[in-house]
Structure formats: structure tokens, C-alpha cells
Design a protein around this motif. Structure first.
Motif, mmCIF file in Angstrom:
data_model
loop_
_atom_site.group_PDB
_atom_site.id
_atom_site.type_symbol
_atom_site.label_atom_id
_atom_site.label_comp_id
_atom_site.label_asym_id
_atom_site.label_seq_id
_atom_site.Cartn_x
_atom_site.Cartn_y
_atom_site.Cartn_z
ATOM 1 N N GLY A 99 7.486 -5.165 2.404
ATOM 2 C CA GLY A 99 6.800 -4.212 1.959
ATOM 3 C C GLY A 99 7.473 -3.030 1.442
ATOM 4 O O GLY A 99 8.583 -2.488 1.867
ATOM 5 N N ALA A 100 6.785 -2.268 0.616
ATOM 6 C CA ALA A 100 6.955 -1.216 -0.356
ATOM 7 C C ALA A 100 6.145 -0.951 -1.321
ATOM 8 O O ALA A 100 5.295 -1.751 -1.865
ATOM 9 N N PRO A 101 6.165 0.430 -1.993
ATOM 10 C CA PRO A 101 5.450 0.699 -2.967
ATOM 11 C C PRO A 101 5.552 0.103 -4.395
ATOM 12 O O PRO A 101 6.876 -0.298 -4.456
ATOM 13 N N ASN A 102 4.613 -0.568 -4.959
ATOM 14 C CA ASN A 102 4.843 -1.201 -6.231
ATOM 15 C C ASN A 102 3.784 -0.725 -7.230
ATOM 16 O O ASN A 102 2.741 -0.045 -7.040
ATOM 17 N N GLY A 103 4.446 -0.606 -8.375
ATOM 18 C CA GLY A 103 4.038 -0.052 -9.567
ATOM 19 C C GLY A 103 2.764 -0.741 -10.277
ATOM 20 O O GLY A 103 1.942 -0.195 -10.971
ATOM 21 N N LEU A 104 2.873 -2.255 -9.905
ATOM 22 C CA LEU A 104 1.816 -2.962 -10.540
ATOM 23 C C LEU A 104 1.243 -3.921 -9.521
ATOM 24 O O LEU A 104 1.931 -4.103 -8.651
ATOM 25 N N PRO A 105 0.211 -4.434 -9.702
ATOM 26 C CA PRO A 105 -0.462 -5.532 -8.688
ATOM 27 C C PRO A 105 0.562 -6.618 -8.372
ATOM 28 O O PRO A 105 1.266 -7.138 -9.239
ATOM 29 N N VAL A 106 0.656 -7.110 -7.047
ATOM 30 C CA VAL A 106 1.377 -8.160 -6.685
ATOM 31 C C VAL A 106 0.955 -9.564 -7.531
ATOM 32 O O VAL A 106 -0.161 -9.734 -7.352
ATOM 33 N N VAL A 107 2.096 -10.123 -7.965
ATOM 34 C CA VAL A 107 1.579 -11.419 -8.715
ATOM 35 C C VAL A 107 1.421 -12.490 -7.735
ATOM 36 O O VAL A 107 2.469 -12.978 -7.012
ATOM 37 N N SER A 108 0.369 -13.157 -7.684
ATOM 38 C CA SER A 108 0.012 -14.218 -6.513
ATOM 39 C C SER A 108 -0.681 -15.347 -7.278
ATOM 40 O O SER A 108 -1.131 -16.378 -6.746
#
Length: 397
Positions: A99-108
Motif C-alpha cells: 500500500g501507498a498513496p496513488n495518484g490515479l485509481p488502481v487498475v483492476s
């Protein structure tokens, strides 16, 4: 009797016709059709305002639902985004699983992004640009990923790891004619921590890098607690990777704590990796402290397998150290316990230098695995080509 036979035949004809008619009405399920999602130029918001931002487009593709002005995704989706998208805020902070901060939604889901420049704003908080989940499949075509920053500032920071400044992938990632440049991962903690993958951190899954550039990414230790900086452009922790017609250049690792380590300024390989017709050039691992270690200016192949073919160049990489008892080894390739095969390639003009310690293996340093050479030039490396003596068959030290 004749009349009965005729009736029987007539009944059979009627039954056959009914079966044929019923068969004609059987509906065969079709696979989901792919959707194209056009993005409003430069839009990065996540509010209902009548546009389709890059964040909303990824969510629409993941969920197969309409999001603001973005049409619903369906199957393998293409996000048309020929614009620059400057990200100023964290989109999400995932917990567990790196985990960590992401600038865009996680691609799933299965997504292709075309033509975008995805950049973190200079005054934004620290976050990586993209994350691909285990069930995600992301293709970047003609995309630039830049400015991402992951910082570990305490022992609770993902169990002490800063991973993947630009991209973190646990699924499937393909780069085609794309760039991952100017991203960083760092530790700024008084507790033990490590920083890995300035450009990309890959854990499992598969990755293909085709005709792409990984450049000017940085991993560094910025406090007494940081013990390792590794994988300047790429830390490949497991799975399979194929790199073709690409360049890994001008990436760097630095540390300045006693006994700290810098491994793999270009690539840190723990996976099963093939490199074809590519250039690994002008990357540098350095350290400046007593007892510190700098290894693998171009490539540090730790475990797994590594194969280079088809005119791959490993040149002008460097390892350097300053400090009593420091070590600088394997400027071109440092092979730890991996199985490394180098064919139809060149390892030329790499340098290991030191002030106060030892420097060796300008071309290749073999640390305990196996390196095989075939039709490969290893020359003009400093202070020597291959070390320890005799460890790389066919290479003159």
C-alpha cells in the motif's frame, strides 16, 4: 397400412421442422465488446461536472459503469487520452499488499491508455502515478509517466519500504512506445527502511517493455534508517519480464549512511527476465559512507534468470563509493546468485571507482551464480572486465 406410414412420415417431418425452428431461436452468448472512452483534455477531477476526466475514465473501465460523462467500460477498454494530465492530489491510499498513496485509481480490469502524459504536480504531496492490481491488465501506448514520488518516512510505512515511484504492478503491465522518467522512491526515516524501484516496482505477474524509455529515475536513502536503495528504473521482484528495443538510461541510486547499500541503478532483477536489442547505458550506483556498498551500475541480477540477446548494449554505467572499507563492484553487471546468459551483446566502457575502498568488476562481477557469454564483446571496462579471475568463462579479466 399405406395411410398409417404416410401419417407417420408426416409426423416426423413436422417434428423435424419444429426442432429446426427451435434451434434457430437459440441465443449464443457473445463476449463483452470493448469500449472506447474519450477523455476531456487535461481533466483530472473526480466530481460530476459534465466532463470525462482521466480518473473517471479508469473508474468507468474498472466498473463497466457510466461515470460522469465517461461511457461505461465493457471488456477490454481503451482510454483515449492524448493530453497532459497534471495530478495534484492523492486519489487513493491502499492498505496492505504494498500500500501507498496513488495518484490515479488502481487498475483492476483490462485497460489500454493511449497518448497521455501522466504527471505529478511539482507542489503536490508524494504519491506514485499508477498501480496495477493482481487482477489488473494495463497497457500504456505512447504514454509518459513522470514526477511520481514514494517516500517512506517511518517504520510503519508499508513495513519500512518505499516501492515504485512511477508505477507499482502486481498484475500484467505492457509499455509500448512509452516513457517512465523522472520518478523517485526514497526513505526518510530514523527506523530501518529500504527504497526500491524509482520508476517501476514489479511484484509477480508479467511485464513487457517494447520500444520504450526508462530514464532519469532515482532511488535514494535520505536518513540514518535507510539501509538499501535498489532498482533505479526497475526493481523486478518476481514473475516474468520481456524487454525489447528499449533503453534504460541515466537512472541513479545514492546513499550516505554507514554500511548502506545501492544495488542495480538500471535494473534490479529477481525475476525471469529477457532483454533483446536494448540499451542499458549511463546508469550509476553510488554511496558515500564507511563500509557502504555500490553494486550493479547497469544491472544487478540477484536471483532468478537473466538473458540478454540481439545486440543489447550494456555500456557507460558506473559504480562508485567513497569511505573507509567501501566496495564498488560490477559496473556493467553484478550477478549475485542468478543464472545469467549474455549472447550477441556488448559490455563496454563501464567503470567501477572508489576513494578509500575497493573497486572491481568494471564489466561483470560474478558473486556466486553463473554467467555465460556467447558471441559477446566485454572490453574497455575499468579497472577490469570480469572478476573474480576465471569466474566468467571466456572473459579476460
Amino acid at each position: 397400412m399405406l395411410q398409417r406410414r404416410t401419417s407417420a412420415r408426416t409426423g416426423l417431418s413436422i417434428l423435424a421442422a419444429m426442432v429446426a425452428t427451435a434451434t434457430a431461436f437459440v441465443v449464443t452468448a457473445s463476449p463483452a465488446q470493448a469500449a472506447t472512452i474519450p477523455v476531456t483534455a487535461g481533466a483530472v477531477d473526480n466530481v460530476v461536472n459534465g466532463n470525462c476526466s482521466i480518473r473517471e475514465a479508469i473508474t468507468a473501465a474498472n466498473t463497466d459503469a457510466v461515470v460522469d460523462a465517461c461511457p461505461a467500460g465493457s471488456g477490454a477498454d481503451t482510454i483515449e487520452a492524448s493530453s497532459t494530465f497534471t495530478l495534484a492530489a492523492v486519489d487513493n491510499s491502499t492498505t496492505g499488499d504494498f500500500g501507498a498513496p496513488n495518484g490515479l485509481p488502481v487498475v483492476s480490469s483490462i485497460i489500454t491508455i493511449r497518448g497521455a502524459t501522466l504527471a505529478r504536480a511539482l507542489d503536490a504531496p508524494d504519491f506514485r502515478i499508477l498501480r496495477v492490481a493482481v487482477n489488473g491488465n494495463l497497457t500504456l501506448s505512447g504514454v509518459i509517466v513522470t514526477g511520481g514520488s514514494i517516500v517512506c518516512s517511518n517504520s510503519a510505512c508499508n513495513n519500512g519500504f518505499a516501492l515504485g515511484g512511477g508505477i507499482l504492478t502486481s498484475g500484467t503491465l505492457t509499455l509500448t512506445n512509452s516513457q517512465v522518467r523522472g520518478n523517485n522512491a526514497s526513505c526518510q526515516s530514523s527506523s530501518t527502511c529500504a527504497a526500491r524501484g524509482g520508476g517501476i516496482y514489479k511484484t509477480g505477474g508479467t511485464m513487457a517493455i517494447n520500444g520504450s524509455l526508462l530514464t532519469s529515475n532515482l532511488v535514494f536513502c535520505a536518513s540514518a534508517g535507510c539501509d538499501t536503495a535498489a532498482g533505479g528504473s526497475l526493481f523486478d521482484d518476481s514473475g516474468t519480464t520481456a524487454i525489447s528495443g528499449s533503453e534504460v538510461s541515466q537512472n541513479s541510486l545514492t546513499c550516505s549512511n554507514a554500511n548502506c547499500k545501492t544495488f542495480g541503478a538500471g535494473i534490479l532483477n529477481n525475476a525471469n527476465t529477457t532483454i533483446q536489442g536494448s540499451r542499458v547505458v549511463a546508469n550509476k550506483a553510488s554511496c558515500a559512507a564507511s563500509g557502504c556498498v555500490a553494486e550493479g551500475g547497469g544491472i544487478h541480477s540477484n536471483v532468478g534468470t537473466l538473458s540478454t540477446t540481439s545486440g543489447t548494449q550494456i555500456s557507460s554505467n558506473a559504480v562508485s563509493c567513497t569511505g573507509a572499507g567501501c566496495r564498488a563492484r560490477g559496473a556493467g553487471i553484478f550477478n549475485e546468485t542468478a543464472s545469467t546468459s549474455v549472447s550477441n551483446s556488448s559490455i563496454v566502457g563501464n567503470q567501477a571507482v572508489t576513494s578509500g575502498g575497493t573497486a572491481t568488476g568494471g564489466g561483470i562481477f560474478e558473486g556466486g551464480g553463473a554467467v555465460t557469454l556467447s558471441n559477446t564483446l566485454v572490453a574497455n571496462n575499468s579497472p577490469n572486465n570480469c572478476q573474480p579471475p576465471g569466474s566468467v568463462p571466456g572473459c579476460v579479466g
